[in-house]
Motif scaffolding. Structure first.
Motif, PDB file in Angstrom:
ATOM      1  N   ALA A 277       0.839  -1.207   0.000  1.00 13.78           N
ATOM      2  CA  ALA A 277       0.000   0.000   0.000  1.00 13.78           C
ATOM      3  C   ALA A 277       0.871   1.252   0.000  1.00 13.78           C
ATOM      4  N   LEU A 278       1.945   1.226   0.779  1.00  9.85           N
ATOM      5  CA  LEU A 278       2.862   2.367   0.802  1.00  9.85           C
ATOM      6  C   LEU A 278       3.590   2.510  -0.535  1.00  9.85           C
ATOM      7  N   ALA A 279       3.899   1.388  -1.178  1.00 15.95           N
ATOM      8  CA  ALA A 279       4.526   1.442  -2.501  1.00 15.95           C
ATOM      9  C   ALA A 279       3.588   2.070  -3.526  1.00 15.95           C
ATOM     10  N   VAL A 280       2.303   1.735  -3.432  1.00 17.28           N
ATOM     11  CA  VAL A 280       1.310   2.350  -4.328  1.00 17.28           C
ATOM     12  C   VAL A 280       1.223   3.848  -4.067  1.00 17.28           C
ATOM     13  N   LEU A 281       1.237   4.228  -2.797  1.00 16.22           N
ATOM     14  CA  LEU A 281       1.222   5.657  -2.450  1.00 16.22           C
ATOM     15  C   LEU A 281       2.453   6.358  -3.011  1.00 16.22           C
ATOM     16  N   ASN A 282       3.613   5.713  -2.905  1.00 11.97           N
ATOM     17  CA  ASN A 282       4.840   6.275  -3.486  1.00 11.97           C
ATOM     18  C   ASN A 282       4.686   6.505  -4.977  1.00 11.97           C
ATOM     19  N   LEU A 283       4.163   5.499  -5.668  1.00 12.92           N
ATOM     20  CA  LEU A 283       3.992   5.593  -7.120  1.00 12.92           C
ATOM     21  C   LEU A 283       3.060   6.746  -7.489  1.00 12.92           C
ATOM     22  N   ILE A 284       1.960   6.882  -6.757  1.00 12.97           N
ATOM     23  CA  ILE A 284       0.999   7.952  -7.041  1.00 12.97           C
ATOM     24  C   ILE A 284       1.636   9.321  -6.816  1.00 12.97           C
ATOM     25  N   ILE A 285       2.373   9.464  -5.712  1.00 15.90           N
ATOM     26  CA  ILE A 285       3.008  10.749  -5.409  1.00 15.90           C
ATOM     27  C   ILE A 285       4.011  11.127  -6.498  1.00 15.90           C
ATOM     28  N   VAL A 286       4.840  10.166  -6.928  1.00 22.95           N
ATOM     29  CA  VAL A 286       5.837  10.459  -7.967  1.00 22.95           C
ATOM     30  C   VAL A 286       5.161  10.870  -9.269  1.00 22.95           C
ATOM     31  N   ILE A 287       4.115  10.151  -9.657  1.00 22.13           N
ATOM     32  CA  ILE A 287       3.407  10.475 -10.905  1.00 22.13           C
ATOM     33  C   ILE A 287       2.794  11.867 -10.821  1.00 22.13           C
ATOM     34  N   VAL A 288       2.177  12.197  -9.685  1.00 21.49           N
ATOM     35  CA  VAL A 288       1.539  13.509  -9.519  1.00 21.49           C
ATOM     36  C   VAL A 288       2.584  14.620  -9.554  1.00 21.49           C
ATOM     37  N   VAL A 289       3.703  14.421  -8.846  1.00 25.63           N
ATOM     38  CA  VAL A 289       4.756  15.450  -8.809  1.00 25.63           C
ATOM     39  C   VAL A 289       5.312  15.705 -10.202  1.00 25.63           C
ATOM     40  N   ILE A 290       5.589  14.639 -10.951  1.00 27.21           N
ATOM     41  CA  ILE A 290       6.140  14.799 -12.298  1.00 27.21           C
ATOM     42  C   ILE A 290       5.113  15.441 -13.232  1.00 27.21           C
TER      43      ILE A 290
END
Length: 305
Positions: A277-290
């Motif tokens: 779940a934390l890995a999914v959150l990481n992925l979402i944050i990176v995509i949003v930031v970029i």
């Protein structure tokens, strides 16, 4: 446009795709196997109840996400993650711009300086971090002793890496150091792609070096800056070795980012569902930031627009 023409174009595109498939097929399979399959598996695991021995006990719904957001340490971890990425990326870009400007000029020993800049990139990140970490060890670290000898610290037993926030600042410094070579050479390549005729025309028109740099060179560096920034954001955000070596031994979660927290959840709590779940959150944050960065900076926009 007639339906016949539209249908003909679709048929032609399908035929071209079939012809190209044997050439792009292996790359597509590699992307699916290395990128998409692990991502899908990660998302699926984040909604499953998985035992400490790896047995899937069935659906957990959003329980893993609920447990994750109920962690008292999560807000501080997210704040440190933002601080970690922002400081490292911004300072790296600024220093790399300065280094690229220096290396773009002819001076005695330029080749030696270029080789020196690339050394941290050639060396292992873990090795570089470990050398600096033990160099700062209280009592016997060579860096620690040097700082004491020149009077910057009052005692050779000062524990730079033994508590917050000094340990986190050391990790930030190391991350900047190992990020400089790639960023510098990316920006240097962008600078060397600027037409000499364009710079000469600006000089003849009376433009000062400052105006030439900010009005001509920097706009032409937009694609190179975008590439360097995006790759640095991804690399720094997901960086585990530096923080693991420097702050991994500190108790609790006061020195963690989301990446190191994910490792602790998996290693200490043995909860692969929450870690996913934390890995999914990481992925979402990176995509949003970029996505936000691309939206604001518009790196693909033409220089003349």
């Amino acid at each position: 446009m007639s339906p016949v023409t539209t249908g003909g174009r679709r048929t032609s595109r399908a035929r071209d795709l079939l012809r190209a498939l044997p050439w792009i097929g292996p790359s597509l399979l590699l992307i699916v196997g290395v990128v998409f399959y692990p991502a899908v598996l990660m998302i699926v695991n984040s909604t499953r109840e998985i035992s400490q021995t790896g047995v899937d006990r069935g659906s957990a719904g959003l329980d893993n996400y609920t447990a994750l957001f109920d962690m008292p340490a999560l807000p501080g971890v997210l704040l440190r993650t933002v601080l970690w990425v922002s400081v490292v990326v911004v300072v790296t870009i600024v220093l790399s711009l300065a280094l690229a400007n220096l290396l773009n000029k002819a001076f005695p020993g330029r080749q030696f300086v270029r080789l020196a800049v690339i050394v941290p990139w050639a060396a292992s990140v873990v090795m570089t971090t470990t050398v600096i970490y033990y160099g700062l060890e209280p009592g016997y670290g060579i860096v620690q002793q040097f700082l004491y000898d020149i009077g910057l610290i009052d005692s050779p037993d000062f524990g730079f890496t033994k508590s917050m926030p000094s340990a986190f600042l050391v990790a930030i410094g190391i991350a900047i150091f190992v990020s400089l070579p790639f960023t510098t050479y990316t920006l240097l390549a962008g600078m060397q792609s600027v037409s000499p005729e364009l710079l000469e025309a600006a000089r003849i028109d009376g433009a000062s070096p400052r105006v030439t740099y900010f009005k001509i060179v920097l706009p032409h560096l937009r694609p190179a800056l975008a590439v360097a920034t995006i790759i640095n954001i991804i690399n720094v955000y997901n960086n585990f070795p530096i923080l693991s070596v420097v702050t991994g031994a500190l108790p609790g979660y006061d020195a963690d980012t989301t990446t190191t927290l994910m490792f602790k959840v998996l290693q200490d709590m043995r909860d692969s569902g929450m870690a996913s779940a934390l890995a999914v959150l990481n992925l979402i944050i990176v995509i949003v930031v970029i996505a936000v960065y691309i939206r604001i900076v518009k790196p693909l926009k033409a220089v003349d627009e």
